[in-house]
Design an enzyme around this catalytic site. Sequence first.
Site: not given
Length: 404
Positions: A166-168, A171
């Site tokens: 989810a972070d990737i 980003g």
Amino acid sequence: MSLPLDGITVIALEQAVAAPLATRNLADLGARVIKVERVDGGDLARGYDHVVHGTGAHFVWLNRGKESIAVDVKSPAGRSVVRHLIDGADVFVQNLAPGAVERLGLGAHELRVDHPELVVVNLSGYGTGGPMELRKAYDLLIQAEAGLISITGTPETPVKTGIPTADIASGVTASQAVIAALLRRWRTGEGATIEVSMLEATVEWMGHSLYTQLHTGTQPPRMGLSHSSIAPYDVFPTRDGEMLIGIQSDRGWRTLVTEVLGIPQLADDPRFVTNVQRVRNRAECDALVAAQTASWRTDELDTKLSTAGIPAAQIKRLEQVADHPQLQARDRWRTIRIENATVEALLPPATFADIEAPMGDVPALGQHTHTLLSESGLDADVVDELIAAGIALQAEAFHPTSPR
């Protein structure tokens, strides 16, 4: 040749993973990225662990090529410094808690009143508005809310992905949006206010699984290493290990059974002649393939599959990835500096034919504070006073030692 983002300055009021990944991508493309950190420990990711010569692995991964200024943004003097830096920048990226930058007087509307060409990116868990706007949002929680966990794992056990997906997703989406906004600004002179929701970025990555649900009314099952829509597509035993094989066409199936496995009678078997039939008869199909692969050594089968053009791979451990022959052959590793050492880091995956990404140092907390305070227009004695008062923090110089 110049780097794509030479001359672009990015101010990042960021922490953890999603926003730092976005700005690291921009730094790799040549942007000057100034990372604003707290004086009391800096970015949370610095302290997640200390496995890379005393520095957190997440932080080393996400923060090369940046400058670090450590100031107390809750103080009037600290806010003034950050506002001055933003006023001279092209891009401002932040992923503080919802409403935090507005309370600091650093909201997009306020910043762009006198700086309309500024590109502002607000990255949050759930986006502005809606019942979940103020909810805490970490990668694990977003994976759950986006449905990613529900389709990941074995039929018996749901799991999160082994990387912060989810972070990737967030980003990568944010850095892509910045570049698009800068391109539009080059054409029109117009800046942008951009919102990136971690939930929405991750739901977008759900792709075919979500469309399957929408158009069949059926939740795609968790398949482990297999695939809900393709067969054979799984890990198969070998004499000394196992091998992943993924057949994505009927032609590939014919090649597998005739040229590799030596069971040509299955090429036109009505149970397996099309992918739809193979999925319908998955258990029988997989069992017949496994009975043949089990007689081969892994390296022998790997070579034979590759020669025949069959998609296949060995499941490598990370120690093997670190020394992967393909990465070595393509010369993808470079040496960068961190606070207490030098370490190896991978070149960015987008390779320009005429230039190489700069792969800058990973900054110590407040490594560039003194310089950036001076750039903000403060006299030397005022800079010293801010540092002495603890409103700003200046790190000691680097003393790198040994590589990985």
